[in-house]
Design an enzyme around this catalytic site. Structure first.
Site, mmCIF file in Angstrom:
data_model
loop_
_atom_site.group_PDB
_atom_site.id
_atom_site.type_symbol
_atom_site.label_atom_id
_atom_site.label_comp_id
_atom_site.label_asym_id
_atom_site.label_seq_id
_atom_site.Cartn_x
_atom_site.Cartn_y
_atom_site.Cartn_z
ATOM 1 C CB SER A 33 22.812 55.592 62.487
ATOM 2 O OG SER A 33 22.257 55.182 61.260
ATOM 3 N N GLY A 75 23.869 52.843 58.279
ATOM 4 C CA GLY A 75 22.805 52.687 57.278
ATOM 5 C C GLY A 75 23.333 52.141 55.963
ATOM 6 C CD GLU A 107 21.774 55.571 49.771
ATOM 7 O OE1 GLU A 107 21.199 56.544 50.263
ATOM 8 O OE2 GLU A 107 21.246 54.806 48.964
ATOM 9 C CB VAL A 137 25.513 58.663 61.762
ATOM 10 C CG1 VAL A 137 25.501 59.905 62.637
ATOM 11 C CG2 VAL A 137 24.807 58.949 60.432
ATOM 12 C CE LYS A 169 24.126 60.996 56.085
ATOM 13 N NZ LYS A 169 22.782 61.562 55.868
ATOM 14 C CG ASP A 216 14.469 59.812 52.511
ATOM 15 O OD1 ASP A 216 13.426 59.127 52.441
ATOM 16 O OD2 ASP A 216 15.541 59.354 52.936
ATOM 17 C CG ASN A 223 15.465 60.710 57.186
ATOM 18 O OD1 ASN A 223 16.350 60.172 57.845
ATOM 19 N ND2 ASN A 223 15.250 60.437 55.917
ATOM 20 C CG ASP A 269 18.964 61.135 55.582
ATOM 21 O OD1 ASP A 269 19.927 61.392 54.853
ATOM 22 O OD2 ASP A 269 18.453 60.002 55.678
HETATM 23 N N1 LIG Z 1 23.072 65.317 63.869
HETATM 24 C C1 LIG Z 1 22.623 64.201 64.433
HETATM 25 N N2 LIG Z 1 22.442 64.104 65.777
HETATM 26 C C2 LIG Z 1 21.982 62.958 66.325
HETATM 27 N N3 LIG Z 1 21.698 61.849 65.639
HETATM 28 C C3 LIG Z 1 21.859 61.869 64.301
HETATM 29 C C4 LIG Z 1 22.325 63.035 63.627
HETATM 30 N N4 LIG Z 1 22.394 62.768 62.306
HETATM 31 C C5 LIG Z 1 22.000 61.506 62.163
HETATM 32 N N5 LIG Z 1 21.667 60.942 63.352
HETATM 33 C C6 LIG Z 1 21.205 59.545 63.577
HETATM 34 O O1 LIG Z 1 21.724 58.718 62.554
HETATM 35 C C7 LIG Z 1 20.658 58.179 61.767
HETATM 36 C C8 LIG Z 1 21.078 58.146 60.297
HETATM 37 O O2 LIG Z 1 21.346 59.454 59.830
HETATM 38 P P1 LIG Z 1 20.808 59.959 58.440
HETATM 39 O O3 LIG Z 1 21.365 61.315 58.209
HETATM 40 O O4 LIG Z 1 19.330 59.824 58.400
HETATM 41 O O5 LIG Z 1 21.514 58.971 57.426
HETATM 42 P P2 LIG Z 1 20.960 57.755 56.533
HETATM 43 O O6 LIG Z 1 21.198 58.214 55.144
HETATM 44 O O7 LIG Z 1 21.789 56.587 56.916
HETATM 45 O O8 LIG Z 1 19.495 57.557 56.837
HETATM 46 C C9 LIG Z 1 19.483 59.079 62.045
HETATM 47 O O9 LIG Z 1 18.265 58.447 61.828
HETATM 48 C C10 LIG Z 1 19.702 59.463 63.487
HETATM 49 O O10 LIG Z 1 19.227 58.430 64.332
HETATM 50 MG MG LIG Z 2 17.932 58.752 57.347
#
Ligand SMILES: Nc1ncnc2c1ncn2[C@@H]1O[C@H](COP(=O)(O)OP(=O)(O)O)[C@@H](O)[C@H]1O
Ligand SMILES: [Mg+2]
Length: 264
Positions: A62, A64, A66, A69, A83, A195, A200, A212
């Protein structure tokens, strides 16, 4: 290999991931275009490598606004998630607002980098608190500067999807499980997610995993009530759409039902 050489190699490998395997480019290009791989980020990943947490960084799952990942492989061959909070484009003021007023982060931070670092640390602490209290979240592994390592949620084939990406077989049961998770988060970990939405919440084996948690706040934080209300609205709205009969008020009541103290 010297640290400098190792960092350069790492930078090249990460750049390759970032360009979908094309690689190439001059060092200068890599420097200017690849904002993700600033020196601090490379440093943090290098440190994880030295500590035996990460062996190699794989592809991004991902990218994003901010954070980015990535999947990473440990020296034992296990898959984990790394992340990386962007130190360049993050909405720094928005983030600062969440950190201020949290008793765990005293004092005002005016340095942008420091705020981003505090953000990664905050997500680590929130995940740990949640995990220790039985909330289904990825188990955090370590953090350093703007990088957070945590458990990978998914199978060998694919990362667990966000709930918005799947057709739930039984939305009502899933909704009930979300309520249980958020209830534990509030009443045991004393955190408000802040959030919570279909973006999430991941689906693992048919059950929710909350992710998240950088912006999650202590229950006693001044803005906690406002954030809890927003979370309840988001959850109610989404599950309404899937045919579950509920309302923000009902979600809130159910979450607060196990609480000893009322959030006012
Ligand atoms: N521990 C994890 N295992 C699998 N996928 C993850 C994990 N953490 C994040 N992701 C994937 O990455 C995306 C973005 O992570 P997130 O923590 O929500 O960051 P952001 O701040 O960019 O939204 C998530 O929506 C998910 O699809
Ligand atoms: Mg997120």
């Amino acid at each position: 290999m010297t640290k400098e050489k190792k960092l350069e190699e790492l930078e090249r490998a990460l750049w390759k991931i970032h360009t979908d395997g094309r690689g190439g480019g001059t060092r200068e290009e890599r420097k200017t275009e690849s904002e993700v791989w600033d020196r601090q980020t490379l440093d943090a990943i290098y440190r994880f490598m030295k500590k035996g947490i990460v062996d190699t960084v794989e592809h991004p799952i991902s990218t994003g606004k901010e954070a980015n990942v990535f999947l990473a492989i440990t020296p034992k061959g296990e898959t984990i998630v790394v992340k990386i909070y962007r130190t360049s484009t993050a909405d720094f003021r928005g983030i600062e607002e969440y950190i201020m007023g949290d008793p765990r982060f005293p004092g005002r931070r005016s340095n942008k980098r420091q705020v981003i670092y505090a953000w990664a640390r905050k997500e680590f602490l929130n995940l740990r608190l949640a995990h220790n209290n039985g909330v289904p979240v990825p188990k955090p592994i370590d953090f350093y500067k703007n990088v957070l390592a945590m458990e990978y949620v998914g199978t060998e084939e694919m990362a667990a999807p966000e709930v918005r990406q799947v057709k739930l077989e039984d939305p009502q049961t899933f909704f009930d499980q979300v309520i249980d998770a958020v209830s534990l988060l509030l009443n045991k970990a004393h955190l408000v997610h802040g959030d919570l939405s279909e973006y999430n919440i991941l689906v693992r084996d048919g059950s929710p995993v909350l992710i998240d948690m950088g912006q999650a706040m202590m229950e006693r934080h001044g803005r906690a009530k406002e954030l809890l209300d927003r979370d309840c609205r988001n959850v109610a709205r989404y599950f309404n759409r899937l045919g579950v009969e509920t309302s923000p008020e009902e979600v809130r009541e159910r979450i607060l039902a196990d609480s000893d103290e009322e959030l006012e």
